[in-house]
Design a protein around this motif. Structure first.
Motif, PDB file in Angstrom:
ATOM      1  N   ARG A   3      14.161 110.174  14.414  1.00 40.00           N
ATOM      2  CA  ARG A   3      14.443 108.801  14.839  1.00 40.00           C
ATOM      3  C   ARG A   3      15.203 108.022  13.758  1.00 40.00           C
ATOM      4  N   SER A   4      14.782 108.139  12.529  1.00 43.91           N
ATOM      5  CA  SER A   4      15.477 107.403  11.471  1.00 43.91           C
ATOM      6  C   SER A   4      16.903 107.903  11.298  1.00 43.91           C
ATOM      7  N   ARG A   5      17.099 109.191  11.435  1.00 43.30           N
ATOM      8  CA  ARG A   5      18.455 109.744  11.327  1.00 43.30           C
ATOM      9  C   ARG A   5      19.322 109.304  12.506  1.00 43.30           C
ATOM     10  N   ALA A   6      18.724 109.260  13.678  1.00 39.30           N
ATOM     11  CA  ALA A   6      19.484 108.803  14.849  1.00 39.30           C
ATOM     12  C   ALA A   6      19.917 107.353  14.678  1.00 39.30           C
ATOM     13  N   GLU A   7      19.031 106.527  14.182  1.00 38.12           N
ATOM     14  CA  GLU A   7      19.351 105.111  13.986  1.00 38.12           C
ATOM     15  C   GLU A   7      20.438 104.912  12.942  1.00 38.12           C
ATOM     16  N   LYS A   8      20.579 105.859  12.019  1.00 41.44           N
ATOM     17  CA  LYS A   8      21.642 105.799  11.008  1.00 41.44           C
ATOM     18  C   LYS A   8      22.963 106.366  11.529  1.00 41.44           C
TER      19      LYS A   8
END
Length: 495
Positions: free
Chosen positions: A150-155
Motif C-alpha cells: 500500500r505504501s509503495r502504491a501510494e508513492k
C-alpha cells in the motif's frame, strides 16, 4: 503489403496465438497451458510470468505451424480473461503477488458487507453488483496483505492492470500502461457513464489512482511489441475482454444483437446501443468493444452450461465423451417427461440464488439414460431462454436472432432446441474462434488491414442457421414444465 493479422487469446487455463488472413480465416495457431494455483479453498491464482511465457510460446508455435515470418504480421489484437487482477513494480516489472483470478472468492465476505451498504451506489456508477468476481476487491486485498504494497502504491511505485494491461506493458517493454473500455468496465472502479476512473470508487476500495492504466477504445494504438520478444516489431492495435471480443467477432454491433457462448457456463451479451439499460432482472450493464465511443451491453451468466454434459460423462458415467451426448439424446423423441435443473452451484442470472441445488424431476420406471441426457441438453437451452427473456424485458423489445459460439454450439440437437424455445433463428458461424476473431477484427480495422465493419460480414458465409420448428402450443407446454420445476428448485412461496 503484410499478409496476416494476429490475435492473442489469453484464457483462464491456457494462452493461444492465432494468425488470420485478409478474409478472417485461421491459417495457424499455437496453444500452451499454464499452471493453476489454489493456495486455499476458494482461492485461485496465476503466476503472471507463466501467463506471459505461455503466450510467447504459443506465438512461436503458431508461426512455426504456419511457416509464417513475424515480419509478415501487420498487427496484433489481444483478448483476455476478464476481471483477473495483477499488481506489479513500475520499475522492475516484477509482480508483487500472483494474479488473483476472476474465479477467486477470497474477498467474498468483504463484498457481501459492501453489498449491504453500497449496492445502489456501485450499480449506478459501474453497472455491476458488489461481488468478488470483479477486480477492485482483489487489488484492495493485495494492497492490504502484501508487505509495503500500500505504501509503495501510494508513492506511485506499483501499477495495476487486468491481464491485457499486464501483457501490453510487457510486450512494449514498459512503454505502454493501458487497457480498453471493456476491461475497465469489469473492475468496479470505472464509471461506465462518464467513461473515466471514478475518484469515489477508488476511495471506497482504497486504491490510488496513480496505479490505474490509461483507458482506450478496444481498437486503438497500444504501442509496438518488442522485436526481441516477438521476432519483429509489431503494432498492438486492440485489447478486449474475451466475451466482448466474441460479441464483436459475431458482428453483433447493432442494438438488440445477442450472442451466447456455450462453454462450461454460458455468457449472453446483448448490444443495447447508446442506452445504458438499467436491468430490473438481475443482469449486468457493461460496455461493448469499439473503435471509438463504446456501446452498452446487457450481460447474463448461466453457471452450468456444457458442464452438465461433463457431469454426465465424468461423475455419472452415462457418456463416453461429451460429443456422444447428441447421438444418445437423439435416440429418443423427447425427454419422456424428465426435466433437469443443473443448479450444481446455485443458479445465475436472472435468479442469482447461490444456495439452491439441482434436481432431476419426472423420473418414471420407463426413464432411460437417453431421456436424462436429452433433458440435460435441454436444460442448457432453457437456462439461456430465461436470460434472453430477462434481456427482452429490460430492453422492452424482442430479439430477432441469437448468434452462438463455444464448444457446445457444435451440438445440432441443442441448437435446434434453442431455436425452438426462443422462437427465433439461431446462427452458428463457420469460424467458431469468435473471441480471437473479434480481437483480430478490431486490430485489423484499427490499422487498416480490414476496410470497415460492413465488409467483415462477407467473411461470415458458410455457417448454419437453425430455424424454429416447434409449434407454439408445444413450446408453451415445455416452458411451463420448466417453470414448474424451477419453482421447486428455488422453493418459491406457494409451492
Amino acid at each position: 503489403m503484410k499478409k496476416y493479422i494476429a490475435a492473442f487469446d489469453q484464457g483462464t487455463t491456457s494462452s493461444r496465438a492465432l494468425l488470420f488472413d485478409r478474409r478472417g480465416c485461421v491459417l495457424a495457431s499455437g496453444q500452451r497451458e499454464f499452471r493453476q494455483h489454489y493456495p486455499k479453498p476458494g482461492w485461485v491464482e496465476h503466476d503472471p510470468r507463466d501467463i506471459l511465457a505461455s503466450l510467447l510460446e504459443s506465438w512461436r508455435a503458431a508461426l512455426a505451424a504456419g511457416g509464417i515470418s513475424a515480419d509478415d504480421v501487420e498487427a496484433i489484437g489481444i483478448a483476455n480473461q476478464r476481471e483477473t487482477a495483477v499488481v506489479w513494480d513500475r520499475f522492475t516489472g516484477k509482480p508483487v503477488y500472483n494474479a488473483i483470478v476472476w474465479q477467486c472468492r477470497r474477498t467474498a465476505a468483504f463484498c457481501d458487507d459492501l453489498k449491504s451498504t453500497h449496492s445502489k451506489f456501485l450499480y449506478d456508477k459501474t453497472g455491476l453488483p458488489a461481488d468478488a468476481y470483479f477486480s477492485a476487491s482483489k487489488v484492495k486485498w493485495i494492497l492490504d496483505n502484501v508487505p509495503f504494497a500500500r505504501s509503495r502504491a501510494e508513492k506511485g511505485e506499483l501499477l495495476f492492470g487486468t491481464v491485457d494491461t499486464f501483457l501490453v506493458w510487457n510486450l512494449t517493454e514498459g512503454r505502454v500502461h493501458a487497457t480498453d473500455y471493456t476491461n475497465a468496465s469489469r473492475t468496479m472502479l470505472f464509471n461506465i457513464h462518464t467513461l473515466q476512473w471514478d475518484e469515489e470508487l477508488c476511495a471506497l476500495f482504497g486504491i490510488p489512482a496513480c496505479m490505474l492504466p490509461k483507458v482506450l477504445p478496444s481498437g486503438a494504438d497500444y504501442g509496438v511489441a518488442s522485436e526481441r520478444l516477438l521476432g519483429a516489431a509489431i503494432p498492438l492495435r486492440a485489447a478486449v475482454g474475451d466475451q466482448q471480443g466474441a460479441l464483436f467477432g459475431q458482428l453483433c454491433v447493432g442494438e438488440g444483437d445477442v450472442k451466447n457462448t456455450y462453454g462450461t457456463g454460458c455468457f449472453l451479451l446483448m448490444n443495447t446501443g447508446s442506452r445504458a439499460v438499467r436491468s430490473e432482472n438481475g443482469l449486468i450493464t457493461t460496455l461493448a468493444a469499439s473503435l471509438a465511443k463504446p456501446d452498452y451491453v446487457l450481460e447474463g451468466s448461466v453457471f452450468v452450461g456444457g458442464a452438465v454434459v461433463q457431469w454426465l460423462r465424468d461423475e455419472m458415467g452415462l457418456l463416453v465423451s461429451s460429443a456422444q451426448s447428441e447421438e444418445v439424446a437423439s435416440s429418443v423423441p423427447d425427454t419422456g417427461g424428465v426435466c433437469f435443473v443443473p443448479a450444481f452451484v446455485g443458479l445465475g442470472a436472472p435468479y442469482w440464488d447461490p444456495d439452491c441445488r439441482g434436481m432431476i424431476y419426472g423420473i418414471s420406471r420407463g426413464t432411460t439414460r437417453a431421456h436424462i441426457v436429452r433433458a440435460a441438453l435441454e436444460s442448457i437451452a432453457l437456462q439461456v431462454f430465461d436470460v434472453v427473456h430477462a434481456m427482452e424485458q429490460d430492453l422492452r423489445a424482442n430479439i430477432e436472432r441469437l448468434c452462438v459460439d463455444g464448444g457446445a454450439s457444435a451440438n445440432d440437437l441443442l441448437m435446434q432446441f434453442q431455436a425452438d424455445m426462443l422462437g427465433v433463428p439461431v446462427e452458428r458461424p463457420a469460424t467458431v474462434e469468435t473471441t480471437a476473431l473479434g480481437a483480430a477484427y478490431l486490430a485489423g480495422l484499427s490499422c487498416g488491414f480490414f476496410r470497415d465493419v460492413a465488409s467483415l460480414a462477407e467473411f461470415s458465409a458458410g455457417g448454419k442457421v437453425f430455424e424454429p420448428k416447434m409449434d407454439g402450443a408445444a413450446r408453451a407446454e415445455k416452458l411451463s414444465a420448466w417453470e414448474s420445476v424451477l419453482d421447486r428448485v428455488l422453493l418459491r412461496k406457494g409451492r
